[in-house]
Design an enzyme around this catalytic site. Structure first.
Site, short mmCIF file in Angstrom:
data_model
loop_
_atom_site.label_atom_id
_atom_site.label_comp_id
_atom_site.label_asym_id
_atom_site.label_seq_id
_atom_site.Cartn_x
_atom_site.Cartn_y
_atom_site.Cartn_z
N THR A 1 48.90 29.83 46.35
CA THR A 1 49.96 30.80 46.10
C THR A 1 51.12 30.58 47.07
O THR A 1 50.94 30.08 48.19
CB THR A 1 49.41 32.23 46.29
OG1 THR A 1 50.49 33.17 46.30
CG2 THR A 1 48.65 32.37 47.61
N ASP A 2 52.31 31.01 46.64
CA ASP A 2 53.47 30.94 47.54
C ASP A 2 53.36 31.92 48.70
O ASP A 2 54.10 31.81 49.68
CB ASP A 2 54.77 31.16 46.77
CG ASP A 2 54.83 32.50 46.02
OD1 ASP A 2 53.86 33.28 46.10
OD2 ASP A 2 55.85 32.75 45.34
N GLU A 3 52.42 32.86 48.62
CA GLU A 3 52.29 33.85 49.69
C GLU A 3 51.81 33.23 51.00
O GLU A 3 51.93 33.86 52.06
CB GLU A 3 51.36 34.98 49.25
CG GLU A 3 51.92 35.79 48.10
CD GLU A 3 51.15 37.06 47.82
OE1 GLU A 3 50.78 37.75 48.79
OE2 GLU A 3 50.91 37.36 46.64
N TYR B 1 44.93 38.85 52.27
CA TYR B 1 44.83 37.97 51.09
C TYR B 1 45.49 36.63 51.36
O TYR B 1 44.87 35.56 51.19
CB TYR B 1 45.47 38.62 49.87
CG TYR B 1 45.79 37.63 48.78
CD1 TYR B 1 44.78 36.93 48.12
CD2 TYR B 1 47.11 37.35 48.42
CE1 TYR B 1 45.07 36.00 47.13
CE2 TYR B 1 47.41 36.43 47.44
CZ TYR B 1 46.39 35.74 46.79
OH TYR B 1 46.69 34.82 45.82
N LYS C 1 43.93 32.74 51.67
CA LYS C 1 44.35 31.61 50.84
C LYS C 1 44.90 30.47 51.70
O LYS C 1 44.68 29.29 51.41
CB LYS C 1 45.41 32.06 49.83
CG LYS C 1 44.87 32.99 48.74
CD LYS C 1 43.87 32.30 47.83
CE LYS C 1 44.53 31.30 46.90
NZ LYS C 1 43.56 30.71 45.93
#
Length: 370
Positions: free
Chosen positions: A134-136, A159, A163
């Site tokens: 994810t870009d997060e 979260y 990741k």
């Protein structure tokens, strides 16, 4: 025939990817789906595909189970969608995110490595592990700039930290063991079969029910929106053409403030339901009630990143992928899908979807006994 092990294949993006593979490759690909069927996994999403895949209910942290799958099948590709992915839930209960997203990933990597290794840093031809990230993991942007594959990792929530850790473990296997893998990092996906806790399906659902539309903070947090089928195409391209060891950012070129998204959905749903009876009949409120008065600003999420924006130029220039679906088109397709598929939405909302696997399993046993 290539054999795919798709973990988390009953979740939002994973299930859409299974549907995409079947649509593109038909019976020329063998698809094994491994999913724990937590709250985010819905086997009903794959109801029309169950005769074309092999479904296994299980946890990616279960070493014995994953080894068994590799023993019984000649796995060519592992695509790891399996993850706890709801940021709000990670803030309340971080531990399960760390276990599934980090230890589960390492378990898949280790079993895959042992199954594919044929010599010193040498693996079977054509095999690949793909970590869907994810870009997060990049943290938060200011008003300008974009995330590239070289952007330093700076996660802000349990979260995104889990990741990020998973990505680093994958990279460690690539660097240490020359393991054949890629990592993709995507922006916010939207489209059919999205869990109703997420922004777009939640707003659609609440409008239908005449409920208020909660918006965090001032609503000006920016996300880059990617239509889920475009993401599926990107994953397929990386599996087949991606250079081993590389990371590819997958973005939609659709930056929108959260409040913009809410207002766009209000406008589209007001227009659709006023013009077409089939959509109006779905409403549990009057068409005239669909307006911006439904918006309610609520206390901001802890650690809420201000802006995400992905630069996908690497995957475009090297592999030829680009986002085909304009947000203006994708959001209309998405809203129409939810209006037409209220049975699916109601099943998820009520929790009945979580009994679907047990019902299917019991029926299968009864047929065997007969």
């Amino acid at each position: 025939m290539k054999t795919y092990l798709i973990t988390g294949g009953a979740g939002f993006i994973g299930a859409n990817f299974v549907k995409y593979l079947i649509k593109k490759y038909g019976l020329s690909a063998k698809i094994i789906v491994l999913d724990k069927l937590t709250y985010a996994g819905n086997l009903q999403t794959l109801e029309n595909e169950l005769d074309k895949i092999e479904f296994i209910k299980g946890d990616i942290c279960n070493r014995e189970l994953v080894e068994y799958i590799f023993t019984k099948n000649n796995i060519d590709y592992v695509i790891n969608f399996a993850a706890e992915s709801h940021v709000d839930r990670s803030i309340e209960s971080p531990e399960i995110f760390l276990k599934t997203n980090i230890l589960g990933t390492q378990n898949l990597l280790e079993v895959s490595k042992k199954a594919w290794l044929i010599g010193e840093d040498e693996y079977k031809v054509g095999v690949k592990y793909l970590q869907v990230s994810t870009d997060e993991v990049y943290g938060s942007l200011g008003d300008t700039g974009y995330f590239t594959e070289e952007t330093p990792l700076d996660p802000r929530s349990p979260y995104s930290a889990s990741k990020t850790s998973a990505d680093l473990i994958v990279k460690a296997y690539i660097d240490t063991y020359k393991f054949p893998a890629n990592i993709t990092r995507c922006s916010n996906n939207y489209g059919p079969y999205h869990f109703p806790e997420k922004l777009i399906p939640l707003i659609i659902k609440n409008i239908i029910e005449g409920k208020t539309l909660p918006v965090y903070g001032d609503g000006k947090n920016v996300r880059d929106w990617l239509y889920v089928e475009d993401h599926c195409k990107a994953i397929d391209i990386v599996i087949n053409k991606g250079t081993l060891g590389e990371i590819y950012n997958v973005g939609g070129h659709n930056e929108k403030q959260n409040i913009e998204i809410v207002k766009i959905i209000i406008d589209i749903m007001a227009e659709l339901t006023s013009k077409e009876i089939k959509y109006r009949e779905v409403l549990k409120t009057e068409v005239g009630n669909i307006n911006e008065n439904l918006i309610k600003y609520v206390k901001d999420r802890k650690g809420h990143d201000r802006r995400y924006a992905i630069d996908p130029s690497k995957i475009t220039s090297e592999l030829g992928w680009y986002p085909e679906t304009k947000f203006e088109d994708g959001i209309i397709k998405t809203i129409k899908w939810y209006l037409k598929n209220q049975q699916w939405v109601n099943g998820v909302t009520s929790g009945n979807y979580q009994q679907y696997y047990d019902k299917m399993y019991n029926e299968a046993r009864q047929n065997i006994i007969k």
